[in-house]
Scaffold this active site. Structure first.
Site, PDB file in Angstrom:
ATOM      1  N   HIS A  22       7.323  -9.827 -23.450  1.00  0.00           N
ATOM      2  CA  HIS A  22       6.142  -9.015 -23.764  1.00  0.00           C
ATOM      3  C   HIS A  22       5.846  -9.062 -25.261  1.00  0.00           C
ATOM      4  CE1 HIS A  22       3.341  -5.585 -23.169  1.00  0.00           C
ATOM      5  NE2 HIS A  22       3.710  -5.278 -24.407  1.00  0.00           N
ATOM      6  N   GLU A  23       6.855  -8.783 -26.057  1.00  0.00           N
ATOM      7  CA  GLU A  23       6.643  -8.747 -27.509  1.00  0.00           C
ATOM      8  C   GLU A  23       6.391 -10.150 -28.067  1.00  0.00           C
ATOM      9  OE1 GLU A  23       6.066  -6.062 -28.848  1.00  0.00           O
ATOM     10  OE2 GLU A  23       6.812  -4.745 -27.274  1.00  0.00           O
ATOM     11  N   HIS A  26       2.706 -10.827 -27.976  1.00  0.00           N
ATOM     12  CA  HIS A  26       2.017 -10.265 -29.147  1.00  0.00           C
ATOM     13  C   HIS A  26       2.264 -11.123 -30.387  1.00  0.00           C
ATOM     14  CE1 HIS A  26       0.763  -6.710 -27.052  1.00  0.00           C
ATOM     15  NE2 HIS A  26       1.978  -6.209 -26.909  1.00  0.00           N
TER      16      HIS A  26
END
Length: 449
Positions: A22-23, A26
């Site tokens: 997920h990170e 980003h």
């Protein structure tokens, strides 16, 4: 490894994998958009390990493994040198900010597809969707022992897991549902479950039982595990007896005993059992009982002995190429199911007891890991998809809340005021705290049960 330690370990592994992806979503998009990333952290709190990358980003693993974050250069969080201002997140166009924020949930969505692909290639062992016993709504629909469920509505059901999920979902909506069935004789026929007849208090975990359907692999052998004191069987039958026939009719499973007892009624009948290698014929007269849910019925007062599940007899498997569309289709199906459940929770058609927290996640992580790599991959895929969907909810603090702000900015032509965003953050924190409190409450309630 104990169940507790196993649950903690596999939850850390699961969240570590999903949060990292997920990170990274980003981080990767932010770097492509020219934004400087100051820190990439898996976990919160004190760093247990860290190193600095060539682009200046500090990569860290922190002590509290319940999430993570990517910290970007931002003028709203501190003073930024004039030379570095073009690399600040807040200086980017709305389109770039939307891309950076949406990249996290998108990474989890792509990971879900990849995990399901790996699961299909490995092959997930399961049970065949064969009916073992049918009563109530299932029997009224014409389902019989030996029938194989081929499809529930429009959904194909190659294994019992797919059939159970489709039936439970249909039961929540209480819509009459068509079934495609292959009978024990080999004929393909259509049946229709009258799920509109289910009572209003039926919840998803209870759905299959309330439909009256028992799969073949859950049938218990006709071995007596307990006898109620003062019942018809008390002093006649014994724990460990294997019932072979009642009133001259053979008994193959424990579920066969109930219908035979109802047929006998108040008269005495011979119950044949095997006890310590001997065949015995014992006379028993059933006794009438009244139950608020079942009504009046005849009973011997015996319960089954628990038995281990049989070996798997089906596998959900595709080759590497066929697994690609299968994984995409499965992701779409799981997404529809997840969004449908959120809709049912909001409208009250599903109980809030379906909201689970970290304790339940840890238990399922451990249980799926014990079942093998394919089941664990399936669990990770579902959890990754859930993380993507939850993060896209339009709640301030979550990615979806930030996306909502940016969409308003696109329409409005200017950013929301600081006051409006701060108010949104407080509302978001309150909603998130309430949701987490409900999840923990349900987790503890399940443990107590």
């Amino acid at each position: 490894m104990s169940t507790f330690l196993g649950s903690v370990w596999w939850m850390i592994v699961s969240l570590g994998v999903l949060v990292t992806f997920h990170e990274f979503g980003h981080y990767w998009v932010a770097r492509r958009c020219g934004v400087r990333v100051l820190r990439f952290s898996v976990g919160f709190g004190k760093a247990l390990w860290s190193r600095r990358g060539r682009d200046g980003t500090e990569f860290a693993i922190a002590a509290l493994p319940l999430g993570g974050y990517v910290r970007m250069l931002d003028e709203r969080e501190g003073e930024v040198a004039a030379a570095d201002a073009p690399q600040a997140f807040n200086r980017q166009s709305v389109g770039r900010r939307i891309a950076i924020v949406a990249a996290g949930p998108l990474a989890n969505l792509l990971l879900c597809v990849a995990l399901l692909w790996a699961m299909f290639v490995i092959g997930r062992p399961d049970f065949a969707p064969v009916v073992g016993h049918a009563e109530g709504i299932a029997a009224a629909a014409g389902l019989q022992r030996g029938d194989t469920l081929l499809a529930v509505g429009e959904r194909q059901t190659p294994t019992w897991s797919e059939a159970a999920l489709a039936l439970a979902t249909a039961a929540l909506d209480r819509h009459d549902t068509p079934l495609q069935v292959r009978t024990a004789a080999g004929a393909t026929v259509s049946r229709r479950l009258r799920l509109s007849q289910l009572p209003a208090d039926v919840d998803q975990p209870q759905a299959i039982a309330r439909i009256g359907l028992t799969p073949r692999h859950q049938l218990l052998p006709p071995v007596i595990g307990r006898i109620e004191p003062g019942s018809a069987a008390w002093g006649v039958l014994a724990e460990g007896d294997r019932v072979t026939a009642i009133d001259g009719v053979a008994v193959a499973n424990f579920d066969d005993i109930g219908p035979r007892v109802q047929a006998i009624g108040a008269r005495a009948a011979m119950v044949e059992v095997r006890r310590d290698g001997e065949r015995l014929a014992l006379e028993i007269t059933p006794r009438r009982r009244v139950d608020p849910q079942r009504g009046s019925y005849w009973a011997l007062g015996i319960g089954p002995a628990m038995a281990p599940l049989p070996a798997y007899d089906a596998t959900l498997h595709h080759g590497p190429l066929a697994a690609v569309p299968a994984a995409l289709q499965e992701t779409g199906k799981l997404t529809r199911d997840s969004l449908g459940m959120i809709g049912r929770l909001v409208t009250g058609r599903a109980s809030v007891e379906n909201v689970s927290g970290p304790i339940t996640i840890a238990r399922y992580a451990n249980a799926s890991a014990q079942l093998g790599p394919a089941w664990f991959l399936n669990f990770l895929a579902l959890l990754s998809l859930s993380l993507a969907i939850i993060n896209l909810l339009p709640i301030p603090v979550l990615d979806g809340g930030h996306l909502l702000y940016y969409l308003i900015e696109l329409v409005k032509g200017s950013p929301l005021s600081e006051r409006a965003m701060v108010a949104g953050q407080y509302i978001g924190l309150a909603l998130l705290a309430g949701l987490m409190g409900l999840a923990f409450y349900n987790d503890i309630l399940q443990l107590l049960r």
